[in-house]
Design an enzyme around this catalytic site. Structure first.
Site, short mmCIF file in Angstrom:
data_model
loop_
_atom_site.label_atom_id
_atom_site.label_comp_id
_atom_site.label_asym_id
_atom_site.label_seq_id
_atom_site.Cartn_x
_atom_site.Cartn_y
_atom_site.Cartn_z
N HIS A 198 -7.91 2.71 3.29
CA HIS A 198 -7.84 3.46 4.54
C HIS A 198 -9.21 3.59 5.21
O HIS A 198 -9.31 3.74 6.43
CB HIS A 198 -7.35 4.89 4.27
CG HIS A 198 -5.87 5.04 4.16
ND1 HIS A 198 -5.15 4.49 3.14
CD2 HIS A 198 -4.99 5.69 4.96
CE1 HIS A 198 -3.87 4.80 3.31
NE2 HIS A 198 -3.74 5.53 4.41
N GLU B 166 -4.64 9.39 8.40
CA GLU B 166 -3.18 9.32 8.61
C GLU B 166 -2.74 10.20 9.77
O GLU B 166 -1.74 9.94 10.41
CB GLU B 166 -2.44 9.71 7.33
CG GLU B 166 -2.68 8.75 6.17
CD GLU B 166 -1.49 7.85 5.88
OE1 GLU B 166 -0.36 8.27 6.15
OE2 GLU B 166 -1.72 6.73 5.38
N CYS C 156 -4.06 -1.45 -2.45
CA CYS C 156 -4.23 -0.01 -2.57
C CYS C 156 -5.05 0.22 -3.83
O CYS C 156 -4.64 -0.22 -4.92
CB CYS C 156 -2.86 0.66 -2.68
SG CYS C 156 -2.91 2.42 -3.04
N ASP D 87 0.86 -1.20 0.00
CA ASP D 87 0.00 0.00 0.00
C ASP D 87 0.89 1.23 0.00
O ASP D 87 2.08 1.16 0.36
CB ASP D 87 -0.92 0.02 1.23
CG ASP D 87 -1.90 1.20 1.19
OD1 ASP D 87 -2.56 1.40 0.15
OD2 ASP D 87 -1.97 1.96 2.17
N SER D 88 0.31 2.35 -0.38
CA SER D 88 1.05 3.60 -0.34
C SER D 88 1.45 3.92 1.11
O SER D 88 2.43 4.63 1.33
CB SER D 88 0.18 4.74 -0.88
OG SER D 88 -1.00 4.81 -0.12
N CYS E 109 -11.23 2.49 -0.88
CA CYS E 109 -9.92 2.96 -0.42
C CYS E 109 -9.63 2.16 0.84
O CYS E 109 -10.48 2.08 1.73
CB CYS E 109 -9.94 4.45 -0.11
SG CYS E 109 -8.41 5.02 0.66
N1 DGL Z 1 -4.98 3.25 0.57
C1 DGL Z 1 -5.00 3.91 -0.70
C2 DGL Z 1 -6.14 3.39 -1.57
O1 DGL Z 1 -6.72 2.34 -1.30
C3 DGL Z 1 -5.07 5.42 -0.66
C4 DGL Z 1 -4.08 6.16 0.14
C5 DGL Z 1 -3.33 7.23 -0.61
O2 DGL Z 1 -3.92 8.19 -1.10
O3 DGL Z 1 -2.12 7.06 -0.70
O4 DGL Z 1 -6.46 4.01 -2.54
#
Ligand code: DGL
Length: 287
Positions: free
Chosen positions: A208, A172, A87, A24-25, A206
């Protein structure tokens, strides 16, 4: 008779299994890894968060592709034969290129999978009105990946999208449970749901967003089903491994978990605990 060295190397490669890579990012992929480990605890996993370059959400197609490919190559250098892009932004902007353009050249016997296809495949099981709302990063929404993929499986489903660029920073920065988050959660849900009163399924596109689940539930009418991806991706991975024994054989089964970040490990460990629900001890990855 001595065995030619090229043959020894070949045999060694055939028998070398590596961990499953989960990418993931930043921290969001941990919500997916958690469900994968629940479903498939016997395998070994390597998690990488590209925290030094997160968020990916607002970045261009080229940048997300470039960063993601570098991270995929890092997983390969660690012995992974299977990498999951946990991600949505990376899955939306980099996966197709990596699968079609890069893998055939750099690692034809390795596989990289994303989170969009497994999610869209099962969406039809949840909606009764055939009207689905998608919330995601700006990158994921702009890529149109969800409407395109959903149309392949369920041409009758109408898809409504809303980009929520503030949600990842709120999470975050550990502000997602505070009253300040209410404004942005309510605003984006309102923008999405006002598009059609019959939306009955809300997909958190997403990784997150599961952390926002309490607030999302609070501001979403009770009849709307809220879907997170973790369990869906975990079940899909389990199915994939059963259908692809050649790849499955290359996945190490020692039940280990290793966490890596491209940024500061102390910072990662503190924040990762929120997503993982337990203590995390990461190592630094140089990409
Ligand atoms: N977790 C990432 C996703 O599922 C998004 C986080 C980011 O913007 O880096 O898209």
């Amino acid at each position: 008779m001595p065995i030619p060295s090229s043959l020894t190397t070949y045999n060694l490669q055939l028998t070398t299994a590596g961990p499953i890579g989960v990418f993931d990012s930043g921290y969001g992929g941990l919500t997916v890894l958690k469900e994968i480990v629940k479903e498939l605890p016997q395998y070994s996993y390597l998690y990488l968060g590209d925290n030094a370059r997160a968020p990916y959400g607002p970045r261009s197609f080229e940048t997300v592709y470039h960063y993601t490919l570098q991270c995929v190559e890092w997983f390969f250098s660690q012995g992974c034969s299977l990498v999951i892009l946990a991600c949505n932004t990376a899955s939306a902007k980099a996966l197709r290129n990596i699968q079609q353009k890069d893998l055939p050249n750099i690692a034809p016997d390795k596989r990289v999978l994303g989170v969009i296809r497994p999610t869209t495949e099962v969406l039809g099981q949840y909606t009764h009105t055939n009207k689905v709302g998608i919330v995601g990063t700006t990158g994921t929404v702009q890529s149109q990946s969800y409407p395109i993929e959903i149309a392949k499986f369920y041409p009758d489903i109408k898809v409504y999208q809303e980009a929520c660029p503030m949600w990842v920073p709120l999470i975050e920065n550990n502000e997602y449970n505070n009253p300040g988050a209410d404004y942005f959660v309510e605003k984006h849900l309102h923008n999405l749901l006002k598009q059609d009163a019959d939306i009955d399924t809300l997909l958190l596109a997403c990784t997150h967003y599961p952390l926002l689940i309490d607030k999302l539930r609070h501001f979403t009418p009770a009849h709307i089903t809220i879907l997170s991806q973790g369990e869906i991706v975990a079940k899909s991975l389990s199915d994939y491994l059963q259908r692809h024994p050649a790849i499955e054989n290359k996945c190490l089964q020692t039940g280990t978990l290793d966490f890596y970040t491209t940024d500061d490990t102390t910072d990662f460990d503190n924040k990762a605990t929120i997503f993982w629900g337990d203590k995390v001890q990461s190592k630094h990855a140089v990409i």
